[in-house]
Design a protein around this motif. Structure first.
Motif, PDB file in Angstrom:
ATOM      1  N   MET A   1      86.040 -12.041  35.781  1.00 16.98           N
ATOM      2  CA  MET A   1      85.356 -10.926  35.192  1.00 16.98           C
ATOM      3  C   MET A   1      86.395  -9.842  34.905  1.00 16.98           C
ATOM      4  SD  MET A   1      82.328  -8.767  36.997  1.00 16.98           S
ATOM      5  CE  MET A   1      81.060  -9.568  36.059  1.00 16.98           C
ATOM      6  N   GLN A   2      86.244  -9.149  33.811  1.00 15.41           N
ATOM      7  CA  GLN A   2      87.206  -8.135  33.423  1.00 15.41           C
ATOM      8  C   GLN A   2      86.622  -6.738  33.648  1.00 15.41           C
ATOM      9  OE1 GLN A   2      88.610  -7.929  29.274  1.00 15.41           O
ATOM     10  NE2 GLN A   2      90.368  -9.092  30.020  1.00 15.41           N
ATOM     11  N   ILE A   3      87.459  -5.858  34.217  1.00 18.23           N
ATOM     12  CA  ILE A   3      87.058  -4.460  34.391  1.00 18.23           C
ATOM     13  C   ILE A   3      88.108  -3.569  33.736  1.00 18.23           C
ATOM     14  CG2 ILE A   3      85.762  -4.865  36.513  1.00 18.23           C
ATOM     15  CD1 ILE A   3      88.155  -3.579  38.052  1.00 18.23           C
ATOM     16  N   THR A   4      87.652  -2.422  33.291  1.00 13.78           N
ATOM     17  CA  THR A   4      88.548  -1.402  32.762  1.00 13.78           C
ATOM     18  C   THR A   4      88.311  -0.145  33.578  1.00 13.78           C
ATOM     19  OG1 THR A   4      88.443  -2.346  30.550  1.00 13.78           O
ATOM     20  CG2 THR A   4      89.173  -0.068  30.712  1.00 13.78           C
ATOM     21  N   LEU A   5      89.381   0.459  34.009  1.00  5.54           N
ATOM     22  CA  LEU A   5      89.274   1.706  34.757  1.00  5.54           C
ATOM     23  C   LEU A   5      90.503   2.548  34.491  1.00  5.54           C
ATOM     24  CD1 LEU A   5      91.134   1.191  37.625  1.00  5.54           C
ATOM     25  CD2 LEU A   5      89.237  -0.363  37.926  1.00  5.54           C
ATOM     26  N   THR A   6      90.421   3.768  34.889  1.00  4.56           N
ATOM     27  CA  THR A   6      91.555   4.674  34.774  1.00  4.56           C
ATOM     28  C   THR A   6      92.121   4.860  36.172  1.00  4.56           C
ATOM     29  OG1 THR A   6      90.513   5.787  32.915  1.00  4.56           O
ATOM     30  CG2 THR A   6      92.330   6.945  33.996  1.00  4.56           C
ATOM     31  N   ILE A   7      93.348   4.398  36.350  1.00  4.85           N
ATOM     32  CA  ILE A   7      93.985   4.507  37.661  1.00  4.85           C
ATOM     33  C   ILE A   7      95.149   5.468  37.552  1.00  4.85           C
ATOM     34  CG2 ILE A   7      95.254   2.359  37.294  1.00  4.85           C
ATOM     35  CD1 ILE A   7      94.415   2.752  40.687  1.00  4.85           C
ATOM     36  N   ASN A   8      95.081   6.556  38.292  1.00  5.62           N
ATOM     37  CA  ASN A   8      96.122   7.595  38.253  1.00  5.62           C
ATOM     38  C   ASN A   8      96.421   7.996  36.811  1.00  5.62           C
ATOM     39  OD1 ASN A   8      96.240   7.415  41.036  1.00  5.62           O
ATOM     40  ND2 ASN A   8      97.877   5.925  40.997  1.00  5.62           N
ATOM     41  N   ASP A   9      95.351   8.235  36.048  1.00  8.31           N
ATOM     42  CA  ASP A   9      95.401   8.696  34.658  1.00  8.31           C
ATOM     43  C   ASP A   9      95.945   7.654  33.675  1.00  8.31           C
ATOM     44  OD1 ASP A   9      94.272  11.190  35.282  1.00  8.31           O
ATOM     45  OD2 ASP A   9      96.227  11.969  35.885  1.00  8.31           O
ATOM     46  N   LYS A  10      95.983   6.400  34.074  1.00  4.15           N
ATOM     47  CA  LYS A  10      96.430   5.326  33.187  1.00  4.15           C
ATOM     48  C   LYS A  10      95.282   4.333  33.008  1.00  4.15           C
ATOM     49  CE  LYS A  10      99.738   1.561  32.881  1.00  4.15           C
ATOM     50  NZ  LYS A  10     100.692   0.746  33.631  1.00  4.15           N
ATOM     51  N   LEU A  11      94.909   4.073  31.765  1.00  8.15           N
ATOM     52  CA  LEU A  11      93.844   3.131  31.471  1.00  8.15           C
ATOM     53  C   LEU A  11      94.353   1.702  31.654  1.00  8.15           C
ATOM     54  CD1 LEU A  11      90.891   3.031  30.462  1.00  8.15           C
ATOM     55  CD2 LEU A  11      91.809   2.732  28.162  1.00  8.15           C
ATOM     56  N   VAL A  12      93.634   0.908  32.449  1.00  7.67           N
ATOM     57  CA  VAL A  12      94.028  -0.477  32.706  1.00  7.67           C
ATOM     58  C   VAL A  12      92.819  -1.387  32.548  1.00  7.67           C
ATOM     59  CG1 VAL A  12      95.902   0.147  34.291  1.00  7.67           C
ATOM     60  CG2 VAL A  12      93.630  -0.334  35.199  1.00  7.67           C
ATOM     61  N   THR A  13      93.092  -2.630  32.216  1.00  5.82           N
ATOM     62  CA  THR A  13      92.074  -3.674  32.187  1.00  5.82           C
ATOM     63  C   THR A  13      92.593  -4.818  33.044  1.00  5.82           C
ATOM     64  OG1 THR A  13      91.357  -3.022  29.975  1.00  5.82           O
ATOM     65  CG2 THR A  13      90.741  -5.231  30.719  1.00  5.82           C
ATOM     66  N   TRP A  14      91.798  -5.191  34.034  1.00  7.38           N
ATOM     67  CA  TRP A  14      92.209  -6.215  34.979  1.00  7.38           C
ATOM     68  C   TRP A  14      91.128  -7.277  35.106  1.00  7.38           C
ATOM     69  CZ3 TRP A  14      93.463  -2.097  39.235  1.00  7.38           C
ATOM     70  CH2 TRP A  14      94.715  -1.513  38.982  1.00  7.38           C
ATOM     71  N   ASP A  15      91.554  -8.487  35.414  1.00 10.89           N
ATOM     72  CA  ASP A  15      90.639  -9.569  35.760  1.00 10.89           C
ATOM     73  C   ASP A  15      90.421  -9.531  37.269  1.00 10.89           C
ATOM     74  OD1 ASP A  15      90.205 -10.762  33.226  1.00 10.89           O
ATOM     75  OD2 ASP A  15      92.220 -11.617  33.319  1.00 10.89           O
ATOM     76  N   VAL A  16      89.158  -9.575  37.678  1.00 12.38           N
ATOM     77  CA  VAL A  16      88.825  -9.558  39.097  1.00 12.38           C
ATOM     78  C   VAL A  16      87.754 -10.599  39.376  1.00 12.38           C
ATOM     79  CG1 VAL A  16      89.386  -7.099  39.372  1.00 12.38           C
ATOM     80  CG2 VAL A  16      87.038  -7.770  38.850  1.00 12.38           C
ATOM     81  N   GLU A  17      87.659 -10.979  40.620  1.00 12.76           N
ATOM     82  CA  GLU A  17      86.580 -11.859  41.064  1.00 12.76           C
ATOM     83  C   GLU A  17      85.342 -10.999  41.333  1.00 12.76           C
ATOM     84  OE1 GLU A  17      86.806 -15.171  41.172  1.00 12.76           O
ATOM     85  OE2 GLU A  17      88.885 -15.000  40.451  1.00 12.76           O
ATOM     86  N   GLN A  18      84.168 -11.586  41.223  1.00 12.61           N
ATOM     87  CA  GLN A  18      82.932 -10.834  41.447  1.00 12.61           C
ATOM     88  C   GLN A  18      82.822 -10.270  42.858  1.00 12.61           C
ATOM     89  OE1 GLN A  18      79.943 -13.709  40.157  1.00 12.61           O
ATOM     90  NE2 GLN A  18      79.381 -12.259  38.545  1.00 12.61           N
ATOM     91  N   ASP A  19      83.410 -10.942  43.825  1.00 10.49           N
ATOM     92  CA  ASP A  19      83.299 -10.507  45.217  1.00 10.49           C
ATOM     93  C   ASP A  19      84.579  -9.846  45.733  1.00 10.49           C
ATOM     94  OD1 ASP A  19      84.871 -12.775  45.239  1.00 10.49           O
ATOM     95  OD2 ASP A  19      83.857 -13.696  46.961  1.00 10.49           O
ATOM     96  N   GLU A  20      85.437  -9.411  44.823  1.00  9.71           N
ATOM     97  CA  GLU A  20      86.720  -8.803  45.200  1.00  9.71           C
ATOM     98  C   GLU A  20      86.537  -7.313  45.460  1.00  9.71           C
ATOM     99  OE1 GLU A  20      90.984  -8.240  42.940  1.00  9.71           O
ATOM    100  OE2 GLU A  20      89.836 -10.060  42.561  1.00  9.71           O
ATOM    101  N   PHE A  21      87.130  -6.860  46.555  1.00  9.34           N
ATOM    102  CA  PHE A  21      87.041  -5.441  46.890  1.00  9.34           C
ATOM    103  C   PHE A  21      88.151  -4.660  46.199  1.00  9.34           C
ATOM    104  CE2 PHE A  21      84.582  -7.298  50.346  1.00  9.34           C
ATOM    105  CZ  PHE A  21      83.466  -6.467  50.317  1.00  9.34           C
ATOM    106  N   LEU A  22      87.865  -3.390  45.926  1.00 13.16           N
ATOM    107  CA  LEU A  22      88.807  -2.538  45.205  1.00 13.16           C
ATOM    108  C   LEU A  22      90.148  -2.445  45.925  1.00 13.16           C
ATOM    109  CD1 LEU A  22      89.313  -0.700  42.783  1.00 13.16           C
ATOM    110  CD2 LEU A  22      88.280   1.179  44.095  1.00 13.16           C
ATOM    111  N   ALA A  23      90.146  -2.386  47.233  1.00 11.30           N
ATOM    112  CA  ALA A  23      91.412  -2.318  47.980  1.00 11.30           C
ATOM    113  C   ALA A  23      92.291  -3.518  47.657  1.00 11.30           C
ATOM    114  CB  ALA A  23      91.146  -2.252  49.479  1.00 11.30           C
ATOM    115  N   ASP A  24      91.697  -4.691  47.610  1.00  9.70           N
ATOM    116  CA  ASP A  24      92.463  -5.905  47.307  1.00  9.70           C
ATOM    117  C   ASP A  24      92.965  -5.896  45.868  1.00  9.70           C
ATOM    118  OD1 ASP A  24      92.037  -6.995  49.911  1.00  9.70           O
ATOM    119  OD2 ASP A  24      90.007  -7.529  49.283  1.00  9.70           O
TER     120      ASP A  24
END
Length: 149
Positions: A1-24
């Motif tokens: 699954m793909q998510i887009t977020l702004t991390i430290n003012d930088k826009l990123v798109t990452w692939d993550v698992e549905q059960d993956e925690f943000l810390a990981d």
């Protein structure tokens, strides 16, 4: 699954698992200040800001962060450095393992509370565990940093 977020003012798109925690997810992408230690969501080491509010990143699924602004300690270097200087000056720095999460909560507290009492500071930081100290030096440093001595 793909998510887009702004991390430290930088826009990123990452692939993550549905059960993956943000810390990981954050650690997998090089944000190594975000740590996990307790596996029970009670140590505070994984603290980041989601939409400017302190959050335990080990308790939020990465998919829930989609579209949100995330801030890690790497995103607030000046503020973190200023507080680190106060910790050092007060003789309150320890091994540093808990420091990133602790600092993120202190900075959030500075943004949220006005002239907090000792009890309010202690309550705000209750979820941050430090195994090196008795907390009195840290409390002194926080009060100095907040200007409430």
């Amino acid at each position: 699954m793909q998510i887009t977020l702004t991390i430290n003012d930088k826009l990123v798109t990452w692939d993550v698992e549905q059960d993956e925690f943000l810390a990981d997810t954050l650690r997998a992408h090089g944000y190594l200040s975000v740590k996990k230690a307790c596996e029970t969501s009670c140590c505070g080491l994984c603290t980041v800001w989601v939409e400017e509010k302190s959050v335990l990143s080990c308790t939020i699924l990465s998919v829930r962060a989609h579209g949100k602004k995330i801030t890690t300690i790497e995103g607030v270097p000046n503020e973190a450095g200023e507080f680190a200087r106060v910790l050092t000056a007060e003789g309150s720095e320890q091994c540093g393992f808990c420091s990133p999460g602790f600092v993120m909560n202190v900075l959030a507290m500075k943004n949220e509370l006005v002239n907090p009492s000792d009890e309010e500071i202690i309550h705000y930081l209750t979820g941050n565990l430090c195994r090196c100290t008795g907390y009195m030096g840290q409390l002194r440093a926080v009060k100095t940093y907040l200007g409430v001595l």
